[in-house]
Design a protein around this motif. Structure first.
Motif, PDB file in Angstrom:
ATOM      1  N   PRO A 105       0.828  -1.215   0.000  1.00 42.59           N
ATOM      2  CA  PRO A 105       0.000   0.000   0.000  1.00 42.59           C
ATOM      3  C   PRO A 105       0.858   1.260   0.000  1.00 42.59           C
ATOM      4  O   PRO A 105       1.987   1.261   0.503  1.00 42.59           O
ATOM      5  N   ALA A 106       0.299   2.323  -0.545  1.00 42.99           N
ATOM      6  CA  ALA A 106       0.980   3.612  -0.581  1.00 42.99           C
ATOM      7  C   ALA A 106       0.120   4.638   0.146  1.00 42.99           C
ATOM      8  O   ALA A 106      -1.094   4.692  -0.061  1.00 42.99           O
ATOM      9  N   ARG A 107       0.746   5.433   0.970  1.00 40.60           N
ATOM     10  CA  ARG A 107       0.032   6.476   1.705  1.00 40.60           C
ATOM     11  C   ARG A 107      -0.116   7.699   0.804  1.00 40.60           C
ATOM     12  O   ARG A 107       0.821   8.071   0.096  1.00 40.60           O
ATOM     13  N   THR A 108      -1.285   8.314   0.836  1.00 39.86           N
ATOM     14  CA  THR A 108      -1.532   9.479  -0.008  1.00 39.86           C
ATOM     15  C   THR A 108      -2.423  10.474   0.720  1.00 39.86           C
ATOM     16  O   THR A 108      -3.161  10.110   1.628  1.00 39.86           O
ATOM     17  N   ARG A 109      -2.344  11.718   0.305  1.00 42.73           N
ATOM     18  CA  ARG A 109      -3.190  12.782   0.846  1.00 42.73           C
ATOM     19  C   ARG A 109      -4.354  12.971  -0.121  1.00 42.73           C
ATOM     20  O   ARG A 109      -4.162  13.053  -1.333  1.00 42.73           O
ATOM     21  N   VAL A 110      -5.564  13.021   0.418  1.00 38.57           N
ATOM     22  CA  VAL A 110      -6.764  13.158  -0.398  1.00 38.57           C
ATOM     23  C   VAL A 110      -7.499  14.431   0.004  1.00 38.57           C
ATOM     24  O   VAL A 110      -7.706  14.684   1.186  1.00 38.57           O
ATOM     25  N   SER A 111      -7.898  15.200  -0.996  1.00 42.71           N
ATOM     26  CA  SER A 111      -8.606  16.451  -0.778  1.00 42.71           C
ATOM     27  C   SER A 111     -10.041  16.339  -1.282  1.00 42.71           C
ATOM     28  O   SER A 111     -10.323  15.576  -2.212  1.00 42.71           O
ATOM     29  N   ASP A 112     -10.938  17.117  -0.690  1.00 39.06           N
ATOM     30  CA  ASP A 112     -12.328  17.143  -1.144  1.00 39.06           C
ATOM     31  C   ASP A 112     -12.437  17.517  -2.620  1.00 39.06           C
ATOM     32  O   ASP A 112     -13.370  17.106  -3.303  1.00 39.06           O
ATOM     33  N   THR A 113     -11.489  18.281  -3.103  1.00 39.42           N
ATOM     34  CA  THR A 113     -11.531  18.711  -4.510  1.00 39.42           C
ATOM     35  C   THR A 113     -11.266  17.558  -5.472  1.00 39.42           C
ATOM     36  O   THR A 113     -11.491  17.694  -6.666  1.00 39.42           O
ATOM     37  N   GLN A 114     -10.800  16.417  -4.971  1.00 40.62           N
ATOM     38  CA  GLN A 114     -10.531  15.255  -5.809  1.00 40.62           C
ATOM     39  C   GLN A 114     -11.737  14.332  -5.946  1.00 40.62           C
ATOM     40  O   GLN A 114     -11.667  13.321  -6.648  1.00 40.62           O
ATOM     41  N   ALA A 115     -12.847  14.655  -5.307  1.00 39.70           N
ATOM     42  CA  ALA A 115     -14.032  13.798  -5.358  1.00 39.70           C
ATOM     43  C   ALA A 115     -14.484  13.592  -6.802  1.00 39.70           C
ATOM     44  O   ALA A 115     -14.405  14.504  -7.633  1.00 39.70           O
ATOM     45  N   CYS A 116     -14.936  12.378  -7.094  1.00 36.49           N
ATOM     46  CA  CYS A 116     -15.396  12.055  -8.444  1.00 36.49           C
ATOM     47  C   CYS A 116     -16.404  10.917  -8.388  1.00 36.49           C
ATOM     48  O   CYS A 116     -16.667  10.365  -7.322  1.00 36.49           O
ATOM     49  N   LYS A 117     -16.953  10.563  -9.545  1.00 37.08           N
ATOM     50  CA  LYS A 117     -17.874   9.433  -9.650  1.00 37.08           C
ATOM     51  C   LYS A 117     -17.100   8.125  -9.539  1.00 37.08           C
ATOM     52  O   LYS A 117     -15.924   8.052  -9.899  1.00 37.08           O
ATOM     53  N   LEU A 118     -17.817   7.095  -9.111  1.00 39.02           N
ATOM     54  CA  LEU A 118     -17.219   5.759  -9.066  1.00 39.02           C
ATOM     55  C   LEU A 118     -16.974   5.260 -10.484  1.00 39.02           C
ATOM     56  O   LEU A 118     -17.705   5.625 -11.407  1.00 39.02           O
ATOM     57  N   PRO A 119     -15.970   4.415 -10.670  1.00 35.61           N
ATOM     58  CA  PRO A 119     -15.751   3.822 -11.997  1.00 35.61           C
ATOM     59  C   PRO A 119     -16.979   2.994 -12.402  1.00 35.61           C
ATOM     60  O   PRO A 119     -17.643   2.403 -11.549  1.00 35.61           O
ATOM     61  N   GLU A 120     -17.265   2.959 -13.684  1.00 35.01           N
ATOM     62  CA  GLU A 120     -18.407   2.179 -14.168  1.00 35.01           C
ATOM     63  C   GLU A 120     -18.106   0.688 -14.202  1.00 35.01           C
ATOM     64  O   GLU A 120     -19.004  -0.139 -14.092  1.00 35.01           O
ATOM     65  N   GLN A 121     -16.851   0.338 -14.384  1.00 33.92           N
ATOM     66  CA  GLN A 121     -16.449  -1.069 -14.460  1.00 33.92           C
ATOM     67  C   GLN A 121     -15.335  -1.332 -13.469  1.00 33.92           C
ATOM     68  O   GLN A 121     -14.465  -0.491 -13.309  1.00 33.92           O
ATOM     69  N   PRO A 122     -15.353  -2.449 -12.842  1.00 31.83           N
ATOM     70  CA  PRO A 122     -16.439  -3.401 -12.730  1.00 31.83           C
ATOM     71  C   PRO A 122     -17.639  -2.779 -12.018  1.00 31.83           C
ATOM     72  O   PRO A 122     -17.487  -1.856 -11.222  1.00 31.83           O
ATOM     73  N   THR A 123     -18.808  -3.301 -12.270  1.00 35.01           N
ATOM     74  CA  THR A 123     -20.046  -2.682 -11.794  1.00 35.01           C
ATOM     75  C   THR A 123     -20.236  -2.749 -10.286  1.00 35.01           C
ATOM     76  O   THR A 123     -21.013  -1.992  -9.740  1.00 35.01           O
ATOM     77  N   GLY A 124     -19.555  -3.593  -9.592  1.00 33.27           N
ATOM     78  CA  GLY A 124     -19.745  -3.760  -8.157  1.00 33.27           C
ATOM     79  C   GLY A 124     -19.228  -2.649  -7.273  1.00 33.27           C
ATOM     80  O   GLY A 124     -19.482  -2.647  -6.073  1.00 33.27           O
ATOM     81  N   TRP A 125     -18.504  -1.676  -7.829  1.00 30.87           N
ATOM     82  CA  TRP A 125     -17.949  -0.608  -6.992  1.00 30.87           C
ATOM     83  C   TRP A 125     -19.029   0.103  -6.192  1.00 30.87           C
ATOM     84  O   TRP A 125     -18.793   0.513  -5.059  1.00 30.87           O
ATOM     85  N   ARG A 126     -20.209   0.289  -6.748  1.00 32.89           N
ATOM     86  CA  ARG A 126     -21.259   1.035  -6.028  1.00 32.89           C
ATOM     87  C   ARG A 126     -21.659   0.321  -4.730  1.00 32.89           C
ATOM     88  O   ARG A 126     -22.164   0.954  -3.807  1.00 32.89           O
ATOM     89  N   ASP A 127     -21.455  -0.987  -4.671  1.00 30.10           N
ATOM     90  CA  ASP A 127     -21.765  -1.737  -3.448  1.00 30.10           C
ATOM     91  C   ASP A 127     -20.631  -1.668  -2.426  1.00 30.10           C
ATOM     92  O   ASP A 127     -20.890  -1.696  -1.221  1.00 30.10           O
ATOM     93  N   LEU A 128     -19.401  -1.592  -2.891  1.00 29.20           N
ATOM     94  CA  LEU A 128     -18.232  -1.656  -2.008  1.00 29.20           C
ATOM     95  C   LEU A 128     -17.762  -0.321  -1.454  1.00 29.20           C
ATOM     96  O   LEU A 128     -17.071  -0.290  -0.449  1.00 29.20           O
ATOM     97  N   ALA A 129     -18.097   0.764  -2.157  1.00 33.41           N
ATOM     98  CA  ALA A 129     -17.464   2.047  -1.854  1.00 33.41           C
ATOM     99  C   ALA A 129     -18.430   3.063  -1.259  1.00 33.41           C
ATOM    100  O   ALA A 129     -19.612   3.084  -1.593  1.00 33.41           O
ATOM    101  N   ILE A 130     -17.887   3.916  -0.409  1.00 31.59           N
ATOM    102  CA  ILE A 130     -18.673   5.006   0.170  1.00 31.59           C
ATOM    103  C   ILE A 130     -18.423   6.315  -0.560  1.00 31.59           C
ATOM    104  O   ILE A 130     -19.191   7.251  -0.426  1.00 31.59           O
ATOM    105  N   SER A 131     -17.339   6.373  -1.334  1.00 30.23           N
ATOM    106  CA  SER A 131     -16.972   7.589  -2.040  1.00 30.23           C
ATOM    107  C   SER A 131     -15.877   7.245  -3.040  1.00 30.23           C
ATOM    108  O   SER A 131     -15.469   6.082  -3.144  1.00 30.23           O
ATOM    109  N   CYS A 132     -15.389   8.254  -3.743  1.00 29.49           N
ATOM    110  CA  CYS A 132     -14.346   8.032  -4.738  1.00 29.49           C
ATOM    111  C   CYS A 132     -13.575   9.325  -4.945  1.00 29.49           C
ATOM    112  O   CYS A 132     -14.138  10.422  -4.815  1.00 29.49           O
ATOM    113  N   PHE A 133     -12.292   9.205  -5.266  1.00 28.08           N
ATOM    114  CA  PHE A 133     -11.481  10.388  -5.570  1.00 28.08           C
ATOM    115  C   PHE A 133     -10.591  10.103  -6.767  1.00 28.08           C
ATOM    116  O   PHE A 133     -10.332   8.943  -7.112  1.00 28.08           O
TER     117      PHE A 133
END
Length: 157
Positions: A105-133
């Motif tokens: 794993p790699a440590r990273t800094r995440v900002s609110d400005t990096q928010a984006c939609k979940l990837p469309e593929q694979p389709t299961g991301w909407r079940d696994l994720a609470i957000s995306c950047f």
């Protein structure tokens, strides 16, 4: 002393396989096991066929890449890693689980400005994720650990 921007958080970027990346909060990844001893769990789903004994706890080892692709992943000849994660169910004490990883794993800094939609593929991301950047133009889902380890994957999709 440098202070962290309130609109920024630290996260761990996780390699689920050679193509899939996800993230967890900085304090959710608590231990990394290189070349873990995986114990078989008969009659369990293809994405959770293994468990790991860690600190006298028998923890489920989730292969999220297998769940997302809908099939068991072939054994990888390269480094196998297990990331022990801590999560807190609603109003409960911390619990633990394991995510099978293909790289360190790699440590990273995440900002609110990096928010984006979940990837469309694979389709299961909407079940696994609470957000995306976005990380270098690539969407990185942030995992919902309580859902993943509560048995939610059995009924998702």
């Amino acid at each position: 002393m440098a202070t962290e921007n309130p609109m920024e958080s630290m996260a761990w970027m996780l390699a689920l396989d050679d193509r899939l990346r996800a993230a967890v909060g900085e304090h959710e990844l608590i231990h990394l096991i290189e070349a873990p001893t995986l114990l078989d769990v008969p009659l369990s789903p293809h994405y959770c066929r293994r468990a790991i004994l860690w600190n006298d706890l028998l923890l489920p080892a989730m292969d999220l890449a297998a769940w997302l692709w809908g099939r068991e992943q072939p054994a990888q000849p390269t480094r196998k890693l297990a990331g022990v994660v801590a999560y807190q169910p609603q109003m409960g004490a911390a619990e633990y689980g394991v995510l099978l990883l293909s790289d360190i794993p790699a440590r990273t800094r995440v900002s609110d400005t990096q928010a984006c939609k979940l990837p469309e593929q694979p389709t299961g991301w909407r079940d696994l994720a609470i957000s995306c950047f976005l990380d270098a133009e690539t969407p990185v889902p942030i995992l919902d650990l309580p859902f993943i380890f509560s048995g939610g994957l059995l009924t998702a999709r």
